[in-house]
Design a protein around this motif. Structure first.
Motif, PDB file in Angstrom:
ATOM      1  N   PRO A  23       1.324  -1.123   0.046  1.00 43.82           N
ATOM      2  CA  PRO A  23      -0.399   0.427  -0.477  1.00 43.82           C
ATOM      3  C   PRO A  23       1.325   1.103  -0.034  1.00 43.82           C
ATOM      4  CG  PRO A  23      -0.494  -1.338   1.411  1.00 43.82           C
ATOM      5  CD  PRO A  23       0.788  -2.278   1.108  1.00 43.82           C
ATOM      6  N   ALA A  24       2.223   1.416   0.724  1.00 46.51           N
ATOM      7  CA  ALA A  24       2.998   2.426   0.386  1.00 46.51           C
ATOM      8  C   ALA A  24       3.201   2.658  -0.597  1.00 46.51           C
ATOM      9  CB  ALA A  24       4.207   2.786   1.981  1.00 46.51           C
ATOM     10  N   GLN A  25       4.762   1.609  -1.183  1.00 44.08           N
ATOM     11  CA  GLN A  25       4.308   1.731  -2.626  1.00 44.08           C
ATOM     12  C   GLN A  25       3.042   2.152  -3.483  1.00 44.08           C
ATOM     13  OE1 GLN A  25       6.422  -2.118  -2.877  1.00 44.08           O
ATOM     14  NE2 GLN A  25       8.599  -1.841  -2.441  1.00 44.08           N
ATOM     15  N   GLU A  26       2.283   1.788  -3.518  1.00 41.71           N
ATOM     16  CA  GLU A  26       1.419   2.083  -4.474  1.00 41.71           C
ATOM     17  C   GLU A  26       1.084   3.614  -4.056  1.00 41.71           C
ATOM     18  OE1 GLU A  26      -2.892   0.518  -5.947  1.00 41.71           O
ATOM     19  OE2 GLU A  26      -2.560  -0.312  -4.342  1.00 41.71           O
ATOM     20  N   ARG A  27       1.075   3.908  -3.131  1.00 44.03           N
ATOM     21  CA  ARG A  27       0.066   5.260  -3.039  1.00 44.03           C
ATOM     22  C   ARG A  27       1.734   6.331  -3.431  1.00 44.03           C
ATOM     23  NH1 ARG A  27      -1.106   3.749   2.863  1.00 44.03           N
ATOM     24  NH2 ARG A  27       0.982   4.151   3.297  1.00 44.03           N
ATOM     25  N   ALA A  28       3.239   5.713  -3.684  1.00 38.58           N
ATOM     26  CA  ALA A  28       4.329   6.305  -4.220  1.00 38.58           C
ATOM     27  C   ALA A  28       4.440   6.662  -5.614  1.00 38.58           C
ATOM     28  CB  ALA A  28       5.610   5.633  -3.376  1.00 38.58           C
ATOM     29  N   PHE A  29       3.091   5.878  -6.024  1.00 43.27           N
ATOM     30  CA  PHE A  29       2.921   5.640  -7.447  1.00 43.27           C
ATOM     31  C   PHE A  29       1.976   6.152  -7.483  1.00 43.27           C
ATOM     32  CE2 PHE A  29       3.663   0.894  -7.396  1.00 43.27           C
ATOM     33  CZ  PHE A  29       5.199   0.846  -7.243  1.00 43.27           C
ATOM     34  N   ARG A  30       1.387   6.244  -7.524  1.00 43.01           N
ATOM     35  CA  ARG A  30       0.037   7.873  -7.434  1.00 43.01           C
ATOM     36  C   ARG A  30       0.592   8.826  -7.461  1.00 43.01           C
ATOM     37  NH1 ARG A  30      -3.657   3.685  -4.599  1.00 43.01           N
ATOM     38  NH2 ARG A  30      -3.328   5.191  -2.681  1.00 43.01           N
ATOM     39  N   SER A  31       1.404   9.292  -6.666  1.00 45.04           N
ATOM     40  CA  SER A  31       1.643  10.751  -5.835  1.00 45.04           C
ATOM     41  C   SER A  31       3.048  10.842  -7.044  1.00 45.04           C
ATOM     42  CB  SER A  31       3.201  10.327  -4.415  1.00 45.04           C
ATOM     43  OG  SER A  31       3.362  11.820  -4.773  1.00 45.04           O
ATOM     44  N   HIS A  32       3.260   9.665  -8.282  1.00 36.46           N
ATOM     45  CA  HIS A  32       5.254   9.812  -8.901  1.00 36.46           C
ATOM     46  C   HIS A  32       3.806  10.462 -10.461  1.00 36.46           C
ATOM     47  CE1 HIS A  32       8.190   8.711  -6.952  1.00 36.46           C
ATOM     48  NE2 HIS A  32       8.589   8.979  -7.496  1.00 36.46           N
ATOM     49  N   ALA A  33       2.487   9.731 -10.094  1.00 36.31           N
ATOM     50  CA  ALA A  33       2.234  10.236 -11.671  1.00 36.31           C
ATOM     51  C   ALA A  33       0.931  11.772 -11.505  1.00 36.31           C
ATOM     52  CB  ALA A  33       1.240   8.859 -11.418  1.00 36.31           C
ATOM     53  N   GLY A  34       1.415  11.486 -10.059  1.00 39.60           N
ATOM     54  CA  GLY A  34       0.120  13.244  -9.811  1.00 39.60           C
ATOM     55  C   GLY A  34       1.638  14.222 -10.223  1.00 39.60           C
ATOM     56  N   GLY A  35       2.650  13.865  -9.759  1.00 32.95           N
ATOM     57  CA  GLY A  35       3.837  14.495  -9.989  1.00 32.95           C
ATOM     58  C   GLY A  35       4.116  14.930 -11.569  1.00 32.95           C
ATOM     59  N   ALA A  36       4.051  14.281 -12.463  1.00 31.81           N
ATOM     60  CA  ALA A  36       4.100  14.239 -13.247  1.00 31.81           C
ATOM     61  C   ALA A  36       2.836  14.703 -14.019  1.00 31.81           C
ATOM     62  CB  ALA A  36       4.144  13.153 -13.967  1.00 31.81           C
ATOM     63  N   ARG A  37       1.760  15.400 -13.863  1.00 32.97           N
ATOM     64  CA  ARG A  37       0.510  16.044 -14.505  1.00 32.97           C
ATOM     65  C   ARG A  37       0.899  17.256 -13.529  1.00 32.97           C
ATOM     66  NH1 ARG A  37      -2.862  12.717 -11.503  1.00 32.97           N
ATOM     67  NH2 ARG A  37      -3.172  13.989  -9.925  1.00 32.97           N
ATOM     68  N   LYS A  38       0.960  17.498 -12.710  1.00 40.27           N
ATOM     69  CA  LYS A  38       1.232  18.806 -11.946  1.00 40.27           C
ATOM     70  C   LYS A  38       2.316  19.847 -12.963  1.00 40.27           C
ATOM     71  CE  LYS A  38       0.733  21.692  -9.040  1.00 40.27           C
ATOM     72  NZ  LYS A  38      -0.123  22.430  -9.088  1.00 40.27           N
ATOM     73  N   ALA A  39       3.445  18.680 -12.999  1.00 42.35           N
ATOM     74  CA  ALA A  39       4.475  19.790 -13.819  1.00 42.35           C
ATOM     75  C   ALA A  39       3.979  20.226 -15.510  1.00 42.35           C
ATOM     76  CB  ALA A  39       5.718  19.127 -13.861  1.00 42.35           C
ATOM     77  N   HIS A  40       3.551  18.446 -15.964  1.00 42.21           N
ATOM     78  CA  HIS A  40       2.639  18.646 -17.440  1.00 42.21           C
ATOM     79  C   HIS A  40       1.711  20.081 -17.270  1.00 42.21           C
ATOM     80  CE1 HIS A  40      -0.113  18.359 -20.745  1.00 42.21           C
ATOM     81  NE2 HIS A  40       0.645  17.867 -21.282  1.00 42.21           N
TER      82      HIS A  40
END
Length: 485
Positions: A23-40
Motif C-alpha cells: 500500500p505504501a508503494q502504491e501511494r508512492a506510484f500515485r504520487s509520482h504520477a500526480g507529480g508528472a501531471r502537475k508539471a505538465h
C-alpha cells in the motif's frame, strides 16, 4: 540532442511485468504520477498564458520586437523553467523522483512540437491540436531513465528510483537471464496503471539477437500472404502464391463477448451517485459504490484487451517464425472508422475489437527478431478486388460480398482467401533488398492510383528517447530551441 542509435546486431525490445506493490508503494506510484501531471499542467498553463499575451499585444499594435518573450518549448527549456517555479507550484516536489516531473514535461514538449509541426505542414497525418490539460482520471504513467533501474537476482523483484524494491506478480527470469549473459541492456523503465487498476513496469531494453531458427515446420511455405478481417472465422487468413490456404485464425471478439456485462455495469453506475449531478449541473463527490462499479468496468475492459493481445501475439509469432516472407496490406483503420455515424456503429466497434493495425505493428518487429522479411502492400493495392485467377479487377465489390466471383474467368473463391493469395504473390515479387515490382490494378476508375508497390520494411532497429524534430537522428542535427508564437 541526437537520437539514440541501436548498435549493430542489437534490437529494441520491451519486457513488461505485473507488480504486487505494498500500500505504501502504491501511494508512492500515485504520487509520482500526480507529480508528472502537475508539471505538465503547470507549464502548459504558462505556455498558454504567454501565447495569449502575445496575441493580445499584437491587437494593441505592439511591435514584434517588443512582444512578451517566447518560452523555450524544448524539454531542456521547459525543465529549466519548471525548476524555477517548482518551489511555489509544488512545494512537495522533493517527495518524488525528478523523473516524475521530467515525464510530464517530456509529454508536453512532444505535444507542443507535434502541434507546431502540424500547423506548419511539416507533419504527416491528421492535424494535431494544441495540448490539453490532464485530469486526475488520466492514465497514470511515469518513466524512469536515470538512477537505480534493475531486475533483482531473485527474479521476483525489481528496483526503481525513490520507490525501492518492488515485488513482481510474475517471474522476471527471461530478462534477468539475458542481463546476466550480457545480451540485454536496460535503457529505461515505465511504470503505468492499466484500466483494471493493476500496476505494471515495462523495461525498455536493447537485446543482442542472433539468427533465430525459422521455418521449423517442414511444410512451412517460404512466402505467404496474410489478409486481415473482422469476421468471426477469419481474423487472419494465410495463403501461398500457388493458392493453398495454410490456415485461418478466428477472431476472438473479446469486446463483443463482454457487451452484456458492460451494459449491466454501466446501467448500475448510472443509478449510483456519480461525480456529476445532472440536476444542478455541478460536480460532487462520487459514492464508494460508484467507484467500485467503475473498477469492475475497468477490469472487464482490461480482460478484453488481454484476450485480444494474447491471440494476436501467438498468431504473429507463429507467422514470423515459420515463414521467410510475409506480405500484409496497409490499412487506414482510423479512416475506415471515421465516417458513417450511427448506421456504421457496429462495423466501427468490430474494427476496433479486431485491432487490425496492431497485427502489422507486431509483425514489424517480430520479423526483425526471427530474421524474416515483412512486405507491406500499398494502401491502394486492390487485394480484395483483384481476381487471383486472371488478374482482372472487380470494382463493384462491397463489404457484404463474402465470396469473390470473377465475371471474366468464372473463378469462385472465398473473398479473404482471394486477397491473401494476391498478397502472397506480391510478397514473392517483393523479396530482396529493394522495393517490389509494381502490380497492375486493372482498368476502371482509380486504376492509376491503385497501381501499387510493396514496401520492404527495413530490418535495422532504432530505439530512441523523445524525438522532438524529424531531422534529429537523420542528419545528426539538434532540434530547434526556439518556439513559434
Amino acid at each position: 540532442m541526437r537520437r539514440y542509435e541501436t548498435p549493430e546486431g542489437w534490437t529494441a525490445q520491451a519486457y513488461r511485468f505485473a507488480l504486487d506493490p505494498t500500500p505504501a508503494q502504491e501511494r508512492a506510484f500515485r504520487s509520482h504520477a500526480g507529480g508528472a501531471r502537475k508539471a505538465h499542467n503547470t507549464m502548459l498553463a504558462l505556455v498558454k498564458a504567454v501565447l495569449d499575451q502575445r496575441t493580445a499585444e499584437r491587437t494593441y499594435g505592439v511591435a514584434e520586437s517588443e512582444l512578451t518573450p517566447t518560452l523555450n518549448w524544448s524539454l531542456a527549456g521547459l525543465r529549466k523553467e519548471w525548476n524555477r517555479r517548482k518551489t511555489v507550484a509544488a512545494p512537495w516536489w522533493g517527495e518524488n523522483s525528478k523523473e516524475a516531473y521530467n515525464t510530464g514535461l517530456d509529454a508536453l514538449a512532444r505535444g507542443l512540437d507535434s502541434w507546431s509541426m502540424s500547423r506548419k505542414g511539416m507533419r504527416a497525418g491528421r492535424p494535431v491540436g494544441f495540448p490539453r490539460f490532464k485530469s486526475a482520471r488520466a492514465r497514470r504513467s511515469v518513466r524512469f531513465t536515470t538512477g537505480v533501474i534493475r531486475v533483482e537476482p531473485d527474479r521476483h523483484h525489481v528496483r526503481l528510483p525513490r520507490v525501492g524494491r518492488i515485488k513482481t506478480h510474475e517471474s522476471t527470469r527471461k530478462l534477468r537471464r539475458r542481463v546476466e549473459a550480457g545480451t540485454a541492456r536496460v535503457l529505461s523503465a515505465t511504470l503505468a496503471q492499466d484500466s483494471a487498476g493493476r500496476w505494471h513496469v515495462a523495461f525498455q531494453t536493447i537485446v543482442r539477437r542472433g539468427t533465430e531458427a525459422r521455418c521449423r515446420a517442414e511444410d512451412a511455405a517460404p512466402v505467404v500472404g496474410v489478409d486481415v478481417g473482422v469476421k468471426a472465422d477469419s481474423l487472419l487468413v494465410v495463403a501461398t502464391p500457388d493458392g493453398r490456404e495454410l490456415g485461418r485464425v478466428p477472431a476472438p471478439k473479446p469486446l463483443t463477448a463482454t457487451q452484456a456485462r458492460l451494459r449491466a455495469l454501466q446501467r448500475c453506475a448510472a443509478r449510483q451517485t456519480g461525480p456529476y449531478d445532472h440536476t444542478t449541473k455541478t460536480r460532487r463527490q462520487p459514492s464508494r459504490r460508484w467507484a467500485k462499479t467503475q473498477r469492475r468496468i475497468g477490469r472487464t475492459h482490461a480482460r478484453a484487451a488481454a484476450v485480444r493481445r494474447d491471440v494476436l501475439h501467438k498468431a504473429t509469432t507463429d507467422l514470423a517464425m515459420r515463414h521467410q516472407v510475409i506480405a500484409v496490406e496497409t490499412l487506414n483503420v482510423a479512416g475506415m472508422r471515421r465516417a458513417g455515424g450511427a448506421r456504421k456503429r457496429g462495423l466501427n466497434r468490430a474494427l476496433a475489437d479486431a485491432a487490425l493495425a496492431e497485427i502489422r505493428r507486431m509483425l514489424g518487429y517480430k520479423t526483425r527478431w526471427y530474421g524474416s522479411t515483412l512486405v507491406e502492400a500499398d494502401q491502394y493495392f486492390p487485394s480484395s478486388k483483384m481476381c487471383s485467377g486472371c488478374g482482372r479487377r472487380k470494382p463493384n465489390l462491397t463489404l457484404a460480398d463474402r465470396g469473390y466471383s470473377c465475371d471474366d474467368c468464372g473463378l469462385v473463391i472465398d473473398r479473404d482467401l482471394n486477397a491473401a493469395i494476391n498478397l502472397a504473390r506480391l510478397g514473392g515479387t517483393g523479396t530482396g533488398s529493394g522495393p517490389a515490382a509494381s502490380v497492375s490494378a486493372g482498368d476502371g476508375r482509380g486504376a492509376g492510383r491503385e497501381a501499387a508497390t510493396a514496401e520492404v520494411v527495413n530490418a535495422a532497429g532504432c530505439e530512441a528517447s523523445t524525438r522532438h524534430n524529424p531531422t534529429v537522428g537523420q542528419a545528426g542535427t539538434a532540434a530547434p530551441k526556439g518556439a513559434v508564437a
